[in-house]
Structures are given as C-alpha cells and as structure tokens.
Design a protein around this motif. Structure first.
Motif, mmCIF file in Angstrom:
data_model
loop_
_atom_site.group_PDB
_atom_site.id
_atom_site.type_symbol
_atom_site.label_atom_id
_atom_site.label_comp_id
_atom_site.label_asym_id
_atom_site.label_seq_id
_atom_site.Cartn_x
_atom_site.Cartn_y
_atom_site.Cartn_z
ATOM 1 N N TYR A 98 -17.388 -47.733 -13.086
ATOM 2 C CA TYR A 98 -16.262 -48.386 -12.404
ATOM 3 C C TYR A 98 -15.686 -47.546 -11.274
ATOM 4 N N PRO A 99 -15.404 -46.256 -11.476
ATOM 5 C CA PRO A 99 -14.922 -45.460 -10.329
ATOM 6 C C PRO A 99 -15.941 -45.371 -9.197
ATOM 7 N N LEU A 100 -17.226 -45.266 -9.543
ATOM 8 C CA LEU A 100 -18.241 -45.188 -8.493
ATOM 9 C C LEU A 100 -18.367 -46.493 -7.716
ATOM 10 N N ARG A 102 -15.790 -48.146 -6.745
ATOM 11 C CA ARG A 102 -14.624 -48.194 -5.868
ATOM 12 C C ARG A 102 -14.920 -47.447 -4.574
ATOM 13 N N LYS A 103 -14.724 -48.113 -3.450
ATOM 14 C CA LYS A 103 -15.033 -47.513 -2.160
ATOM 15 C C LYS A 103 -14.019 -46.443 -1.768
ATOM 16 N N ASP A 104 -12.842 -46.446 -2.395
ATOM 17 C CA ASP A 104 -11.809 -45.483 -2.041
ATOM 18 C C ASP A 104 -11.886 -44.202 -2.875
ATOM 19 N N LEU A 105 -12.934 -44.041 -3.680
ATOM 20 C CA LEU A 105 -13.082 -42.854 -4.507
ATOM 21 C C LEU A 105 -13.516 -41.668 -3.649
ATOM 22 N N ASP A 106 -12.803 -40.551 -3.783
ATOM 23 C CA ASP A 106 -13.166 -39.348 -3.046
ATOM 24 C C ASP A 106 -14.477 -38.764 -3.575
ATOM 25 N N TYR A 107 -15.291 -38.257 -2.671
ATOM 26 C CA TYR A 107 -16.571 -37.613 -3.010
ATOM 27 C C TYR A 107 -17.489 -38.582 -3.778
ATOM 28 N N ARG A 108 -17.392 -39.844 -3.438
ATOM 29 C CA ARG A 108 -18.189 -40.866 -4.126
ATOM 30 C C ARG A 108 -19.674 -40.678 -3.866
ATOM 31 N N LYS A 109 -20.060 -40.459 -2.624
ATOM 32 C CA LYS A 109 -21.474 -40.333 -2.291
ATOM 33 C C LYS A 109 -22.110 -39.076 -2.886
ATOM 34 N N SER A 160 -23.526 -51.343 -9.495
ATOM 35 C CA SER A 160 -23.811 -52.434 -8.557
ATOM 36 C C SER A 160 -23.225 -53.750 -9.055
ATOM 37 N N PHE A 161 -23.245 -53.970 -10.358
ATOM 38 C CA PHE A 161 -22.659 -55.183 -10.919
ATOM 39 C C PHE A 161 -21.152 -55.196 -10.699
ATOM 40 N N PHE A 162 -20.494 -54.060 -10.904
ATOM 41 C CA PHE A 162 -19.044 -53.981 -10.677
ATOM 42 C C PHE A 162 -18.706 -54.211 -9.209
ATOM 43 N N GLN A 163 -19.569 -53.762 -8.301
ATOM 44 C CA GLN A 163 -19.307 -53.928 -6.880
ATOM 45 C C GLN A 163 -19.357 -55.385 -6.446
ATOM 46 N N GLN A 164 -20.051 -56.234 -7.213
ATOM 47 C CA GLN A 164 -20.164 -57.646 -6.867
ATOM 48 C C GLN A 164 -18.929 -58.443 -7.262
ATOM 49 N N LEU A 165 -18.067 -57.888 -8.079
ATOM 50 C CA LEU A 165 -16.864 -58.606 -8.489
ATOM 51 C C LEU A 165 -15.932 -58.759 -7.291
ATOM 52 N N PRO A 166 -15.272 -59.891 -7.155
ATOM 53 C CA PRO A 166 -14.382 -60.119 -5.997
ATOM 54 C C PRO A 166 -13.277 -59.073 -5.911
ATOM 55 N N ASP A 167 -13.053 -58.555 -4.711
ATOM 56 C CA ASP A 167 -11.992 -57.566 -4.508
ATOM 57 C C ASP A 167 -10.613 -58.162 -4.714
ATOM 58 N N GLY A 168 -10.513 -59.485 -4.499
ATOM 59 C CA GLY A 168 -9.217 -60.127 -4.632
ATOM 60 C C GLY A 168 -8.637 -60.049 -6.032
ATOM 61 N N LEU A 169 -9.506 -59.985 -7.036
ATOM 62 C CA LEU A 169 -9.017 -59.890 -8.410
ATOM 63 C C LEU A 169 -8.274 -58.585 -8.646
ATOM 64 N N GLU A 170 -8.831 -57.492 -8.177
ATOM 65 C CA GLU A 170 -8.184 -56.196 -8.353
ATOM 66 C C GLU A 170 -6.916 -56.106 -7.517
#
Length: 294
Positions: A98-100, A102-109, A160-170
C-alpha cells in the motif's frame, strides 16, 4: 441475428474439447491411482502394479495411519504453519504494497529497486541459514515463517492492484478525516478481497508444501511438518533407514507398506484440495491482477 457457425469452426471446437479432455484425464490419473492404491490390499498392489479401481477394498492403511499420533501431530504442525504463515504473508505484503502504491511516498523508487533486486539475486542457502541460526530461530516454527514472509513477486503485483483503485476514494476518505491506516482497512482491503484471496491461496500452498526449509532448520522430529514426515516414510518404505537424528513412534519403526505410503499422500493432499474450490472463483480476477487498464 447470429449466423450458424461453419462446420470447420464446430470441428475445431470438438477437437479442442477432445484434446483438453485427454490432457485433463492424464493429469488426474496419477491421483486416482494414488487413491485407489491406498484402498487396495498390499497383495493386489504388488501383483497388478497399476490399478485404478481395487477389486478388494481395504482400510488397513488408514487404520495404521490413524493408530499413531505421529502423522496427526505432523498434520497439526502443517496446519499451524499454513494458517499462521499465510496470515503473516498477507498482512506484511499489504502493509508494504500500500505505501509503495502511493505516489507521494518518499524514496519510493529506491525501495522498489531494492525489492526487484531480491527477485534477481539472493543471499543463497548458506548465508540464509547463518542468519536464521544467529537469530536463534533453529528448531522453532519462526524459521519457517519469517525468512519468506514477503514474496517480492506477489508484492509487486499487489502494489499494481492497489494503484488501479480510484484516487477519488482515498481523497474523499481524507476529507472525512480518515487516516492512512483507516483508509487501508476500511476502503483498500475490502476492495482488494479477490487479490487477497488469490495470494492467500498461493501463500497457503507454499506453506503446506514446506519441505526443504524444514529439513534445514527443524531438527526436532516432533516439529516436522507433514511433507518431511512423508519423506521419512518414503525412505522407510525403500529400506533407507531413519538416520541418527530421526525419531518416530513405536508403530513407525517397521517400514510401512506401499499402501500406507499412498494413504499418507492422500491424507496430506486432501485438505488443500478441499480449500481450493472456495477460492477458485477469485482466480479469474486473480489472473488479471496488476494488468494495465485500457
């Protein structure tokens, strides 16, 4: 109105059905042979060699199995490892995926690169054994649960599955005052049940078939899972002896017959087969996990 299909198309379907039916039959014949052999008498099994339906049914193999606590103890160990290990796998995989996602996670890559690196290179058997030993996990169930707590491949697909969830829900949940753990538990997890069910089965089958790790880390025979006990039974049936480190109940001192070996395999395989139909409906969705939407 749909036009009638051509004879070539129908012939193609018939050929496919016949070929797939033959392949399915080939895959199920070994299991039928194992079940039939477990109910056959030792004499019939030795005389015929290969049977799919015994002429004389015998329950002696199963009576032998359930007359001792050895197999049932190993079965209990395997059930515990499967349930506890799958729970640990799913919880840790979701907490990291789940944190990975999130695009706003620091040092994600960099973190993702380290995860992918473990898929290509590993420390190896000896370094892993030394780590387990130095942590004091030898002869404990933790040695079978912690080293493979997270599968890098499953983690990437879950992310990848978590990334497909709509951002609007969060975003809506955050407006309502929900925290990140609350969003994960109340929104992400309920929407991801097909993925979680699929990976739970993958993890559960892996723990149920735990064999090599148990041989490396478990020296106490009372803590052996069912697969290690099966190995010892096969060795006994082939006259290989138990070795210095093995200890069985008195009823296992004598080498078991061929029917007993088959009965043990049936008993050890049946539970995981009974679980599969309840999760099979999620496999259609599970095949598409992590795919990119068009």
């Amino acid at each position: 109105m749909v036009q009638d299909r051509s004879w070539a198309s129908r012939l193609f379907d018939y050929v496919n059905v016949i070929l797939l039916g033959l392949f399915a039959l080939i895959t199920i014949i070994p299991f039928i042979y194992m079940v039939a052999g477990s109910f056959a008498t030792q004499k019939e099994l030795l005389e015929k060699g290969f049977i799919l339906f015994p002429t004389e049914f015998s329950l002696s193999a199963y009576e032998f199995i359930f007359s001792t606590s050895t197999l049932m103890r190993s079965m209990g160990v395997t059930i515990f490892i499967t349930v506890a290990g799958t729970l640990i796998n799913i919880v840790l995989t979701c907490l990291m995926a789940y944190p990975l996602a999130r695009k706003d996670l620091d040092y994600r890559k960099p973190i993702q690169i380290m995860v992918i690196f473990t898929m290509l290179f590993s420390g190896g058997m000896i370094p892993t054994f030394l780590v387990v030993k130095e942590l004091g996990l030898i002869d404990t169930y933790w040695s079978l649960l912690l080293p493979g707590a997270i599968s890098a491949f499953n983690l990437i697909i879950m992310r990848s599955f978590f990334q497909q969830l709509p951002d609007g829900l969060e975003e809506s949940a955050k407006i309502d005052g929900a925290s990140d753990p609350g969003i994960l538990m109340r929104i992400v997890i309920p929407l991801s049940l097909p993925a979680i069910a699929t990976f739970s089965l993958f993890y559960a089958v892996g723990h149920w078939n735990t064999f090599f790790s148990a041989i490396l880390y478990i020296n106490d025979s009372t803590k052996w899972p069912i697969q290690v006990l099966l190995r010892q039974i096969v060795i006994l049936s082939e006259g290989g002896g138990l070795g210095d480190s093995a200890s069985f109940d008195a009823s296992f001192i004598q080498p078991p017959e061929q029917t007993v070996k088959m009965a043990v395999i049936v008993v050890s395989t049946l539970p995981i087969l009974l679980v599969y139909p309840f999760l099979q409906k999620h496999f259609a969705k599970g095949v598409l996990l992590g795919s990119v939407k068009g």
